[in-house]
Design a protein around this motif. Structure first.
Motif, PDB file in Angstrom:
ATOM      1  N   LYS A  82       0.861  -1.149   0.110  1.00 20.48           N
ATOM      2  CA  LYS A  82       0.103   0.027   0.100  1.00 20.48           C
ATOM      3  C   LYS A  82       0.697   1.266  -0.016  1.00 20.48           C
ATOM      4  CE  LYS A  82      -4.504  -0.488   1.595  1.00 20.48           C
ATOM      5  NZ  LYS A  82      -4.862  -1.527   2.269  1.00 20.48           N
ATOM      6  N   GLU A  83       0.739   2.098  -1.125  1.00 19.49           N
ATOM      7  CA  GLU A  83       1.489   3.253  -1.233  1.00 19.49           C
ATOM      8  C   GLU A  83       1.075   4.228  -0.213  1.00 19.49           C
ATOM      9  OE1 GLU A  83       2.900   4.686  -5.412  1.00 19.49           O
ATOM     10  OE2 GLU A  83       3.138   2.616  -4.473  1.00 19.49           O
ATOM     11  N   SER A  84       2.001   5.147   0.521  1.00 23.26           N
ATOM     12  CA  SER A  84       1.846   6.135   1.096  1.00 23.26           C
ATOM     13  C   SER A  84       0.733   7.187   0.601  1.00 23.26           C
ATOM     14  CB  SER A  84       2.816   6.883   1.877  1.00 23.26           C
ATOM     15  OG  SER A  84       3.515   5.948   2.760  1.00 23.26           O
ATOM     16  N   VAL A  85      -0.243   7.701   1.023  1.00 19.40           N
ATOM     17  CA  VAL A  85      -1.307   8.502   0.432  1.00 19.40           C
ATOM     18  C   VAL A  85      -0.515   9.989   0.320  1.00 19.40           C
ATOM     19  CG1 VAL A  85      -3.438   7.226   0.859  1.00 19.40           C
ATOM     20  CG2 VAL A  85      -2.652   8.829   2.786  1.00 19.40           C
ATOM     21  N   SER A  94      -1.741   0.715   9.172  1.00 17.31           N
ATOM     22  CA  SER A  94      -0.477   0.851  10.005  1.00 17.31           C
ATOM     23  C   SER A  94      -0.759   1.414  11.353  1.00 17.31           C
ATOM     24  CB  SER A  94       0.652   1.518   9.173  1.00 17.31           C
ATOM     25  OG  SER A  94       0.333   2.936   9.217  1.00 17.31           O
ATOM     26  N   ARG A  95      -1.933   1.914  11.853  1.00 16.25           N
ATOM     27  CA  ARG A  95      -2.064   2.602  12.851  1.00 16.25           C
ATOM     28  C   ARG A  95      -1.916   1.834  14.124  1.00 16.25           C
ATOM     29  NH1 ARG A  95      -6.133   6.271  10.161  1.00 16.25           N
ATOM     30  NH2 ARG A  95      -5.137   7.479   8.645  1.00 16.25           N
ATOM     31  N   HIS A 104      -3.305 -11.551   9.359  1.00 18.48           N
ATOM     32  CA  HIS A 104      -2.005 -10.587   9.166  1.00 18.48           C
ATOM     33  C   HIS A 104      -0.820 -10.911   9.879  1.00 18.48           C
ATOM     34  CE1 HIS A 104      -1.265  -6.376   7.962  1.00 18.48           C
ATOM     35  NE2 HIS A 104      -0.059  -6.676   8.820  1.00 18.48           N
ATOM     36  N   LEU A 105       0.447 -11.192   9.604  1.00 19.79           N
ATOM     37  CA  LEU A 105       1.468 -11.483  10.334  1.00 19.79           C
ATOM     38  C   LEU A 105       2.374 -10.436  10.590  1.00 19.79           C
ATOM     39  CD1 LEU A 105       2.604 -15.085   8.915  1.00 19.79           C
ATOM     40  CD2 LEU A 105       0.898 -14.335  10.608  1.00 19.79           C
ATOM     41  N   ALA A 106       2.491  -9.632   9.872  1.00 20.14           N
ATOM     42  CA  ALA A 106       3.405  -8.354   9.923  1.00 20.14           C
ATOM     43  C   ALA A 106       3.358  -7.401   9.026  1.00 20.14           C
ATOM     44  CB  ALA A 106       4.940  -9.018   9.481  1.00 20.14           C
ATOM     45  N   THR A 107       4.063  -6.287   9.362  1.00 20.90           N
ATOM     46  CA  THR A 107       3.940  -4.984   8.581  1.00 20.90           C
ATOM     47  C   THR A 107       5.135  -4.448   8.671  1.00 20.90           C
ATOM     48  OG1 THR A 107       1.503  -4.464   9.168  1.00 20.90           O
ATOM     49  CG2 THR A 107       3.083  -2.664   8.644  1.00 20.90           C
ATOM     50  N   PHE A 108       5.557  -4.051   7.314  1.00 22.22           N
ATOM     51  CA  PHE A 108       6.967  -3.444   7.112  1.00 22.22           C
ATOM     52  C   PHE A 108       6.672  -1.893   6.471  1.00 22.22           C
ATOM     53  CE2 PHE A 108       7.392  -7.795   6.612  1.00 22.22           C
ATOM     54  CZ  PHE A 108       8.321  -8.259   7.607  1.00 22.22           C
ATOM     55  N   GLN A 109       6.624  -0.924   7.358  1.00 18.49           N
ATOM     56  CA  GLN A 109       6.651   0.435   7.086  1.00 18.49           C
ATOM     57  C   GLN A 109       7.698   1.144   6.524  1.00 18.49           C
ATOM     58  OE1 GLN A 109       4.227   2.585   9.897  1.00 18.49           O
ATOM     59  NE2 GLN A 109       5.175   4.808   9.062  1.00 18.49           N
ATOM     60  N   PHE A 110       7.649   1.492   5.326  1.00 20.13           N
ATOM     61  CA  PHE A 110       8.710   2.365   4.601  1.00 20.13           C
ATOM     62  C   PHE A 110       8.278   3.455   4.452  1.00 20.13           C
ATOM     63  CE2 PHE A 110       9.059  -2.178   3.282  1.00 20.13           C
ATOM     64  CZ  PHE A 110      10.414  -2.475   3.366  1.00 20.13           C
ATOM     65  N   ASP A 111       9.334   4.522   4.056  1.00 20.54           N
ATOM     66  CA  ASP A 111       9.055   5.825   4.250  1.00 20.54           C
ATOM     67  C   ASP A 111       8.138   6.334   2.976  1.00 20.54           C
ATOM     68  OD1 ASP A 111      10.701   5.645   1.625  1.00 20.54           O
ATOM     69  OD2 ASP A 111      12.362   6.878   2.534  1.00 20.54           O
ATOM     70  N   ASN A 112       7.835   5.105   1.963  1.00 20.33           N
ATOM     71  CA  ASN A 112       6.928   5.545   1.006  1.00 20.33           C
ATOM     72  C   ASN A 112       5.604   4.735   0.826  1.00 20.33           C
ATOM     73  OD1 ASN A 112       8.426   3.407   0.274  1.00 20.33           O
ATOM     74  ND2 ASN A 112       8.062   3.892  -1.979  1.00 20.33           N
ATOM     75  N   ILE A 114       3.510   0.661   2.720  1.00 21.74           N
ATOM     76  CA  ILE A 114       3.612  -0.543   3.560  1.00 21.74           C
ATOM     77  C   ILE A 114       3.502  -1.708   2.966  1.00 21.74           C
ATOM     78  CG2 ILE A 114       2.379  -1.364   5.388  1.00 21.74           C
ATOM     79  CD1 ILE A 114       1.586   1.327   6.419  1.00 21.74           C
ATOM     80  N   LEU A 115       4.564  -2.532   3.482  1.00 17.46           N
ATOM     81  CA  LEU A 115       4.563  -3.984   2.897  1.00 17.46           C
ATOM     82  C   LEU A 115       4.056  -4.818   4.101  1.00 17.46           C
ATOM     83  CD1 LEU A 115       5.649  -5.949   0.703  1.00 17.46           C
ATOM     84  CD2 LEU A 115       7.815  -6.066   2.107  1.00 17.46           C
ATOM     85  N   SER A 116       2.927  -5.518   3.579  1.00 17.62           N
ATOM     86  CA  SER A 116       2.466  -6.447   4.751  1.00 17.62           C
ATOM     87  C   SER A 116       2.437  -7.731   4.156  1.00 17.62           C
ATOM     88  CB  SER A 116       1.095  -6.052   5.118  1.00 17.62           C
ATOM     89  OG  SER A 116       0.020  -6.003   4.218  1.00 17.62           O
ATOM     90  N   LEU A 117       2.465  -8.578   5.359  1.00 20.93           N
ATOM     91  CA  LEU A 117       2.542 -10.142   5.187  1.00 20.93           C
ATOM     92  C   LEU A 117       1.379 -10.655   5.646  1.00 20.93           C
ATOM     93  CD1 LEU A 117       3.994 -12.909   4.453  1.00 20.93           C
ATOM     94  CD2 LEU A 117       5.162 -12.589   6.627  1.00 20.93           C
ATOM     95  N   THR A 118       0.626 -11.619   5.005  1.00 22.95           N
ATOM     96  CA  THR A 118      -0.553 -12.435   5.393  1.00 22.95           C
ATOM     97  C   THR A 118      -0.366 -13.691   5.499  1.00 22.95           C
ATOM     98  OG1 THR A 118      -1.818 -12.234   3.398  1.00 22.95           O
ATOM     99  CG2 THR A 118      -2.296 -10.524   4.961  1.00 22.95           C
TER     100      THR A 118
END
Ligand SMILES: [Zn+2]
Length: 321
Positions: A82-85, A94-95, A104-112, A114-118
């Motif tokens: 999901k691209e940052s808006v 991500s909140r 949902h197993l994990a969230t990797f928040q990048f500066d641009n 969010i990569l998530s793993l399900t």
């Protein structure tokens, strides 16, 4: 289980999105996911992504300080992007952990973005390793030969092909190094990197070879057929999946695709000869083949195969990982 074609497309999509970007935060929703204790998760936060790499069926995110996040999706693990808006704004997802769905197993928040793993289902098989340095990364390598090699290293370059396919001599050496059923040989991660249950079915159908043929009984001509079929099948599927994903993140990753010839096609007509696709079921796996094109008209009865299946057949997902 995502195999070489699917993992390649994931990596290309990730390169386009997170290469050169900073991993700001990692949130683990499942205590079972992370299989390493050191370095800690916090070590990768604030680091920039410098390289993406496939290691067998794993996806490796290389960060500054030689840190690697290594993901194995196993059967049901999937990635989402999901691209940052906008600057400073992140998607609602991500909140907080409470917003996470059950799978949902994990969230990797990048500066641009969010990569998530399900991971679908109830079994928690997907894994994350965090390691530092090439040597530590190599301990996660199952050792199978890499089928496509880049002249300039192992990383996938944008808009570039897969690299050179392994030469026939090396391929033959690996095929004949042990005496296994072809199904087992192709899916053994110690022999070949990146092939699993789905693409091995497709490769064997293209090669018109029986999944229970023993590798040391193969003629040179049969090895050549297997070699050509392996290259063409994997290459065609990478191209197909790349086209399908286009510029969007690959969200439809599955081991069962309608364009496949045999995999998941039990009782459907063989696209080459029209005969009904058959199956061999063993443990949790199903192998599909065309009895006309691959086994000389013979149906491979599970009972008659019991010894072969017991001793020389991929048993479960862990063996294919
Ligand atoms: Zn057929």
């Amino acid at each position: 289980m995502p195999e070489l074609p699917d993992i390649t497309i994931y990596i290309e999509a990730l390169e386009q999105r997170i290469l050169g970007h900073t991993l700001e935060r990692v949130q683990l929703a499942s205590p079972f996911l992370l299989r390493t204790a050191m370095p800690p998760v916090t070590a990768v936060e604030g680091k920039q992504v410098q390289e993406l790499r496939r290691l067998g069926k794993r996806i490796c995110l290389g960060l500054e300080d030689e840190l690697w996040l290594v993901l194995h999706l196993m059967i049901a693990g999937r990635l989402h992007w999901k691209e940052s808006v906008g600057p400073g704004l992140v998607p609602a997802q991500s909140r907080g952990l409470t917003k996470f769905a059950k799978n949902h197993l994990a969230t990797f928040q990048f500066d641009n973005g969010i990569l998530s793993l399900t991971e679908a289902g109830t079994q928690r098989r997907a894994s994350l390793h965090i390691v530092q340095g090439e040597d530590a990364l190599r301990t996660l390598d199952r050792g199978g030969v890499e089928l496509f090699r880049k002249a300039n290293g192992t990383s996938t370059q944008l808009n570039c092909g897969l690299g050179d396919f392994i030469d026939l001599e090396s391929f033959t050496r690996v095929v004949r190094s042990e005496n296994h059923t072809l199904k087992r040989a192709l899916t053994d991660p110690r022999l070949f990197s990146g092939i699993g249950n789905a693409y091995s079915d497709e490769i064997l159908w293209h090669a018109q070879l029986s999944p229970v043929k023993l590798t040391q009984k193969m003629t040179d001509e049969e090895v050549l057929r297997l070699y050509d079929a392996t290259r063409e099948t994997l290459f065609d599927w990478v191209m197909r999946l790349r086209d399908e994903a286009g510029s969007s993140f690959p969200e439809k990753v599955t081991a069962f695709r309608k364009e496949m010839a045999t995999h998941g096609k039990y009782r459907e007509p063989c696209p080459r000869c029209g005969a009904k696709i058959q199956r061999i079921r063993y443990a949790t796996n199903e192998t599909n083949y065309c009895p006309n094109c691959q086994t000389g008209g013979k149906l491979l009865a599970d009972r008659a195969l019991s010894r072969l299946l017991r001793e020389d057949w991929p048993r479960n997902a862990d063996e294919l990982a």
